[in-house]
Design an enzyme around this catalytic site. Structure first.
Site, PDB file in Angstrom:
ATOM      1  N   GLY A  64       6.848  -7.815 -18.287  1.00 31.43           N
ATOM      2  CA  GLY A  64       5.808  -8.806 -18.523  1.00 31.43           C
ATOM      3  C   GLY A  64       4.955  -8.462 -19.727  1.00 31.43           C
ATOM      4  N   LYS A  66      12.608  -0.595 -12.029  1.00 29.32           N
ATOM      5  CA  LYS A  66      12.002  -1.871 -12.407  1.00 29.32           C
ATOM      6  C   LYS A  66      13.051  -2.974 -12.318  1.00 29.32           C
ATOM      7  CE  LYS A  66       8.996  -4.059 -15.843  1.00 29.32           C
ATOM      8  NZ  LYS A  66       8.060  -4.503 -14.784  1.00 29.32           N
ATOM      9  N   HIS A 106      11.217   1.308 -19.337  1.00 26.41           N
ATOM     10  CA  HIS A 106      10.630   1.518 -18.017  1.00 26.41           C
ATOM     11  C   HIS A 106      11.592   2.310 -17.139  1.00 26.41           C
ATOM     12  CE1 HIS A 106       7.780  -1.672 -19.148  1.00 26.41           C
ATOM     13  NE2 HIS A 106       7.011  -1.190 -18.189  1.00 26.41           N
ATOM     14  N   ALA A 117       0.797  -1.224   0.000  1.00 28.55           N
ATOM     15  CA  ALA A 117       0.000   0.000   0.000  1.00 28.55           C
ATOM     16  C   ALA A 117       0.832   1.278   0.000  1.00 28.55           C
ATOM     17  CB  ALA A 117      -0.940  -0.001   1.202  1.00 28.55           C
ATOM     18  N   PRO A 132      -0.243  -9.535 -17.317  1.00 28.08           N
ATOM     19  CA  PRO A 132       1.014  -8.796 -17.295  1.00 28.08           C
ATOM     20  C   PRO A 132       0.802  -7.292 -17.337  1.00 28.08           C
ATOM     21  CG  PRO A 132       0.630  -9.670 -19.474  1.00 28.08           C
ATOM     22  CD  PRO A 132      -0.435 -10.257 -18.587  1.00 28.08           C
ATOM     23  N   GLY A 163       3.725   1.651  -1.613  1.00 24.11           N
ATOM     24  CA  GLY A 163       4.516   1.738  -2.842  1.00 24.11           C
ATOM     25  C   GLY A 163       3.856   2.605  -3.898  1.00 24.11           C
ATOM     26  N   ARG A 164       4.558   2.816  -4.999  1.00 22.26           N
ATOM     27  CA  ARG A 164       4.033   3.690  -6.058  1.00 22.26           C
ATOM     28  C   ARG A 164       2.709   3.175  -6.603  1.00 22.26           C
ATOM     29  NH1 ARG A 164       9.503   3.373  -6.892  1.00 22.26           N
ATOM     30  NH2 ARG A 164       9.261   1.638  -8.337  1.00 22.26           N
ATOM     31  N   ASP A 202       1.372  -3.919   4.040  1.00 25.05           N
ATOM     32  CA  ASP A 202       2.723  -3.840   3.489  1.00 25.05           C
ATOM     33  C   ASP A 202       3.643  -4.705   4.336  1.00 25.05           C
ATOM     34  OD1 ASP A 202       4.806  -2.940   1.784  1.00 25.05           O
ATOM     35  OD2 ASP A 202       3.844  -0.974   1.629  1.00 25.05           O
ATOM     36  N   ARG A 203       4.895  -4.767   3.937  1.00 24.11           N
ATOM     37  CA  ARG A 203       5.855  -5.617   4.630  1.00 24.11           C
ATOM     38  C   ARG A 203       6.123  -5.112   6.052  1.00 24.11           C
ATOM     39  NH1 ARG A 203      10.885  -4.909   1.059  1.00 24.11           N
ATOM     40  NH2 ARG A 203       9.928  -2.841   0.974  1.00 24.11           N
TER      41      ARG A 203
END
Length: 268
Positions: free
Chosen positions: A166, A160, A156, A11, A124, A13-14, A36-37
């Site tokens: 993907g 990344k 990207h 949540a 993907p 993250g970007r 999140d972690r």
């Protein structure tokens, strides 16, 4: 109207933030939980705080509780994290939308196995426009099946971690399938040195990483005296978020099965 309760993985993250922003504007869904972690600096803070729009849902690191509170989990994290979340969702009977990329064959097999017990959307790329491009590539490959070399170029941001993307791989798979080729056998991932002449049956991939590029993809059909390029460029992550919400509304409450955006958009 049935409102779908969402659990947003990663949540802080970007992509997690973009999913929360999109969900807060969508009357068909509600952010039921955000996780999140453990050790992430934003644990305990309001999931909407990072957007300047507090929503009353705190980011937690209790995965089981977060997933249990929702109808559907949306996950754009990392393969190892997604598979852990998938195992809990499977145990609890929750639907899942997976936008994470970079899975190996074992990871993809685990997703397919989980889909025998719960409904899963695994794609993907969740953007509607990208999935329209997949369909256009089917048509182009059927028409341009002789005398055209195929190259896939993707770009990207510098953060990344997997390459090719993907989306680029799926583009190659779509074209290879229409041409009657096995992508594993004909893909060329980058070139260096004296490579010899290009073999006609190959599909080449070129990868660019830099800056804050959200995602650019081009499939080039190069013939004698002409080039056809089919391109999609993302200006933000919002198309991925909007497509993911569409996927969540599609999959929540369905019987077990493995779906992708082509199913959701009726492009089969």
């Amino acid at each position: 109207m049935t409102v779908i309760r969402l659990a947003i993985a990663g949540a802080s993250g970007r992509m997690g933030r973009m999913l929360i922003e999109a969900a807060l504007e969508d009357e068909g869904v509600v952010v039921a939980s955000a996780f999140d972690r453990p050790g992430t600096p934003y644990i305990g803070r309001d999931a909407g705080e990072l957007l300047g729009a507090p929503c009353g849902v705190a980011i937690v690191d209790d995965l089981r509780a977060a997933i249990a509170a929702a109808d559907c989990v949306i996950d754009f994290t990392r393969p190892e994290g997604t598979l852990a979340h998938l195992a809990i969702a499977r145990e609890l009977g929750k639907a899942m939308v997976i936008g994470t990329t970079g899975f190996d064959a074992a990871g993809k097999a685990a997703i397919a196995q989980a889909a025998t017990d719960i409904p899963v959307v695994f794609a993907p790329n969740m953007a509607v426009g990208v999935n329209a491009v997949f369909k256009l590539l089917e048509v182009a490959a059927r028409i341009l099946d002789e005398g055209y070399d195929v190259e896939v170029i993707e770009a990207h941001h510098r953060f990344k971690v997997d390459a090719p993307s993907g989306t680029a791989l799926r583009m190659g798979e779509v074209v290879a399938r229409e041409l009657g080729r096995d992508l594993d056998a004909c893909a060329i991932y980058g070139r260096e040195g004296v490579t010899g002449e290009r073999r006609a049956e190959t599909i080449g991939f070129s990868t660019i990483r830099g800056g804050d590029i959200v995602g650019d993809h081009t499939v080039l059909f190069a013939g004698i005296g002409e080039r056809i390029e089919i391109t999609h460029k993302s200006g933000s992550r919002m198309p991925y978020a909007l497509g993911s919400l569409r996927a969540a509304r599609f999959v929540a409450g369905r019987a077990p099965g493995l779906f992708d955006m082509q199913d959701i958009l009726g492009l089969r």
